[in-house]
Design a protein around this motif. Structure first.
Motif, short mmCIF file in Angstrom:
data_model
loop_
_atom_site.label_atom_id
_atom_site.label_comp_id
_atom_site.label_asym_id
_atom_site.label_seq_id
_atom_site.Cartn_x
_atom_site.Cartn_y
_atom_site.Cartn_z
N CYS A 84 36.34 24.91 66.50
CA CYS A 84 35.61 26.12 66.13
C CYS A 84 35.43 26.17 64.62
O CYS A 84 34.32 26.39 64.12
CB CYS A 84 36.36 27.36 66.61
SG CYS A 84 35.83 28.89 65.81
N VAL A 88 32.01 25.92 62.50
CA VAL A 88 31.64 27.00 61.57
C VAL A 88 31.29 26.42 60.21
O VAL A 88 30.28 26.78 59.59
CB VAL A 88 32.79 28.03 61.44
CG1 VAL A 88 32.56 28.95 60.25
CG2 VAL A 88 32.89 28.87 62.71
N PHE A 92 27.41 26.88 60.35
CA PHE A 92 27.22 28.32 60.19
C PHE A 92 27.54 28.82 58.79
O PHE A 92 26.90 29.77 58.32
CB PHE A 92 28.09 29.08 61.20
CG PHE A 92 27.69 28.86 62.63
CD1 PHE A 92 26.83 29.75 63.27
CD2 PHE A 92 28.17 27.79 63.35
CE1 PHE A 92 26.45 29.55 64.60
CE2 PHE A 92 27.80 27.57 64.68
CZ PHE A 92 26.93 28.46 65.29
N ILE A 244 33.48 31.54 67.25
CA ILE A 244 32.55 31.41 66.12
C ILE A 244 32.03 32.77 65.66
O ILE A 244 31.97 33.03 64.45
CB ILE A 244 31.41 30.43 66.47
CG1 ILE A 244 31.96 29.00 66.52
CG2 ILE A 244 30.26 30.54 65.46
CD1 ILE A 244 30.95 27.97 66.97
N PHE A 250 34.88 34.86 60.18
CA PHE A 250 33.81 35.15 59.21
C PHE A 250 34.42 35.59 57.87
O PHE A 250 34.02 35.10 56.80
CB PHE A 250 32.90 36.24 59.78
CG PHE A 250 31.87 36.72 58.81
CD1 PHE A 250 30.65 36.09 58.69
CD2 PHE A 250 32.12 37.84 58.01
CE1 PHE A 250 29.69 36.54 57.79
CE2 PHE A 250 31.17 38.30 57.11
CZ PHE A 250 29.95 37.65 57.00
#
Length: 492
Positions: A84, A88, A92, A244, A250
């Motif tokens: 994950c 990321v 991302f 995610i 985040f």
């Protein structure tokens, strides 16, 4: 009761509390509180990313599953969890960092509008109950073990939670990042030495590897049947993809001071987590050689107790201090950010719309009140969930984000034709198809056709497939209908 050990652990907890409070003195606004002012250097992004998953389940939950069935039983975590972070970082982090967001919910608002923002934020907040509940459960277990049972697990949960709550309320993500840095150093040193000491007790690491080979613990692939492969894939993607769109992931990554630090911090942190997650597995495997009778008995009744039992009964005080220091570090590093994340999402992505016009100072106060409220809810949930394994509490937490939030995030970033209608269809269809399969044991009492269906079809795969279908059909359907209407109008 080992008074000396208990005192050392309490002093350590107070020490990290002091670091968190000091970091909190640097908080000036909501950006500092939520994402550490986008100020963390690469090495701190690595340690805080590494700390994302290294919690109670890594030290006690994963090893218990490993010695029970080998690597195939832990494909979800650490394999899925570590990947994950790698995903990321690779796909991302850069795109989201450029947007300078405070929460992952802000992305949904900018890309799809307020309704999708609120829906996805609610989904993300709900997912944290199981995850934070697992960390609080482990804190209760630690205090119960250290006190020889004088402190009940419920009271231990309360004590540990209060100590974490204070520095998170004061310092937010800034406190989380600084305490993670210290706690991960303690964790790596402590667990590494314990692994070395465990190997010396059994006559060398080769003895442990031979045991693992004999019991086929290194087998990772499932039996070659469609059903086994379906559940294997479902387990792998639950945390790999479902985590995610999580706010704590985040926040850790977006706290970086540069785009490259965000990207490479997540990738390196994920790979470090995967490598180091094998250390607790090695230690628990060695316990079967150190205390064969006790270990086998505990594996049948409560596998999570194997590692603490070996540490308490077969290792000197210094090693015990290192172990519980490392364990508390792991639990605190996970629970601190996961208390902060849902509270931040609630204030930034829900409360803002319910009470518009709040000043930055009022939002900061609201975040702290929200943390306190959410902590109370999770503590209650953890006490009510006593008896549920730490690993199961964690692994069940991310199915809802997988089926509800992952598809809108990914398609919103990478598919220009995705629309608000598509995102709403994805969320609604994904969750609507997931619920009957996920809660089939309960719903089967009233709807006989659902009884046992969760044992045939993985709920998260059904939900993810429905979410993908909803996004594509919901985005393209209206466009195709509009085009058809235009063609008919031109023909007339």
């Amino acid at each position: 009761m080992n008074i000396v050990l208990l005192v050392f652990v309490l002093l350590y907890l107070v020490g990290t509390l002091g670091i968190g409070v000091w970091a909190g003195s640097r908080i000036k606004n909501t950006e500092d509180f939520a994402v550490a002012g986008h100020s963390l250097p690469l090495y701190m992004v690595i340690t805080t990313s590494f700390a994302t998953w290294f919690g109670a389940e890594t030290v006690m939950g994963i090893p218990a599953k490993f010695v029970g069935g080998g690597l195939r039983e832990v494909v979800e975590d650490p394999f899925g969890a570590s990947m994950c972070l790698v995903l990321v970082g690779a796909f991302f982090a850069s795109r989201l960092y450029k947007m300078k967001l405070l929460t992952i919910g802000d992305f949904y608002r900018k890309r799809f509008g307020v309704p999708v923002e609120i829906l996805c934020s609610i989904i993300i907040i709900l997912s944290y109950l199981g995850w934070v509940g697992a960390q609080i459960t482990a804190l209760g277990l630690v205090f119960s073990i250290l006190s020889g049972g004088a402190i009940t697990p419920a009271v231990g949960m309360f004590i540990g939670t209060v100590l974490v709550l204070v520095y998170v309320m004061v310092g937010g993500m800034m406190a989380v990042a600084y305490t993670d840095f210290v706690q991960m150093i303690v964790l790596v040193i402590g667990m590494s030495y314990i692994a070395y000491y465990s190997a010396s007790l059994v006559g060398g690491a080769d003895k442990v590897f031979n045991l693992a080979t004999e019991r086929e613990w290194f087998r990772i692939l499932p039996e070659h049947t469609p059903k086994d492969w379906a559940f294997f894939i479902a387990a792998a993607i639950t945390m790999m993809l479902g985590s995610i769109p999580q706010q704590d992931v985040f926040q850790r990554v977006m706290s970086a001071k540069s785009e490259n630090a965000a990207k490479y911090g997540a990738i390196i942190g994920g790979l470090c987590y995967l490598a180091f997650a094998f250390v607790p597995m090695f230690i628990v495997a060695s316990s079967i050689l150190v205390m064969p009778e006790h270990a086998e008995e505990l594996l049948k009744n409560d596998a999570q107790q194997v590692l603490p039992k070996m540490i308490m009964d077969h290792m000197p005080l210094m090693v015990q201090i290192l172990f519980f220091g490392a364990l508390v570090s792991a639990i605190k590093s996970c629970s601190s950010a996961t208390l902060l994340a849902p509270s931040t999402s609630f204030v930034e992505n829900i409360l803002r719309h319910l009470v518009p016009g709040l000043s930055d100072k009022q939002l900061l106060l609201a975040m702290r009140i929200s943390i306190f409220t959410f902590t109370g809810m999770v503590l209650t949930y953890a006490i009510m969930s006593q008896g549920t394994s730490i690993y199961e509490l964690v692994s069940s937490a991310y199915q809802i984000t997988l089926v509800g939030s992952f598809v809108p995030l990914t398609f919103g970033l990478y598919w220009k034709r995705s629309t608000t209608q598509g995102a709403i269809c994805s969320i609604v269809l994904g969750i609507a198809c997931w619920i009957p399969f996920m809660f089939a044991p309960q719903l089967g009492e009233f709807i006989p056709i659902l009884k046992g269906i969760d044992e045939v079809y993985p709920p998260q795969l059904i939900g993810l497939g429905a979410a993908l279908l909803g996004m594509i059909a919901g985005s393209l359907g209206p466009q195709l209908i509009l085009n058809q209407c235009n063609l008919q109008s031109e023909a007339e």
